[in-house]
Design a protein around this motif. Structure first.
Motif: not given
Length: 110
Positions: A1-13, A18-23
Motif C-alpha cells: 500500500m502506497k502512502n499518499k502524503l499530501p504536500i503541505p500548503q506552505t510548501a506549495q505557496s 519563488k517562481l513569482t519573484a524569479l519572473l
C-alpha cells in the motif's frame, strides 16, 4: 500500500512565491536591458569572425572533416556498425556548411 502524503500548503505557496519573484526579477532585467546591444553596425568581433570563418572553410576545416570521417570509420569497424561514420560525416558536413548557412541567416533582411 502506497502512502499518499499530501504536500503541505506552505510548501506549495513557497514554490509559487519563488517562481513569482524569479519572473519579476527576470522581467525587470529584460526591461532594463540597454538598446546598445542591439546595434547592427558594430565591428567589434569582425576580426574573430573572419578568423574562425577562414579556419572552418580553409585547410583546417577540411583536415578536421577528414579526421571526423577517419575516426568514424575506425569506430564503425571496431563496433561492427557504420553508424559512427554516419555521425562523423554529419559533423564534417556541419563544420563545412554551417558557416555559410549562419551567415545567410544573420545577414537576411526582413
Amino acid at each position: 500500500m502506497k502512502n499518499k502524503l499530501p504536500i503541505p500548503q506552505t510548501a506549495q505557496s513557497a514554490d509559487k512565491s519563488k517562481l513569482t519573484a524569479l519572473l519579476l526579477v527576470g522581467s525587470i532585467f529584460a526591461l532594463m536591458a540597454p538598446d546598445v546591444f542591439a546595434a547592427t553596425g558594430a565591428d567589434d568581433f569582425q576580426a574573430i569572425y573572419e578568423r574562425l570563418l577562414g579556419w572552418t572553410q580553409g585547410s583546417l576545416g577540411k583536415a578536421l572533416s577528414l579526421t571526423f570521417l577517419i575516426i568514424g570509420l575506425i569506430v564503425g569497424l571496431v563496433r561492427g556498425s557504420l553508424i559512427g561514420s554516419v555521425i562523423c560525416v554529419g559533423a564534417a558536413l556541419a563544420l563545412v556548411t554551417m558557416p555559410s548557412i549562419l551567415n545567410s541567416i544573420f545577414t537576411a533582411t526582413i
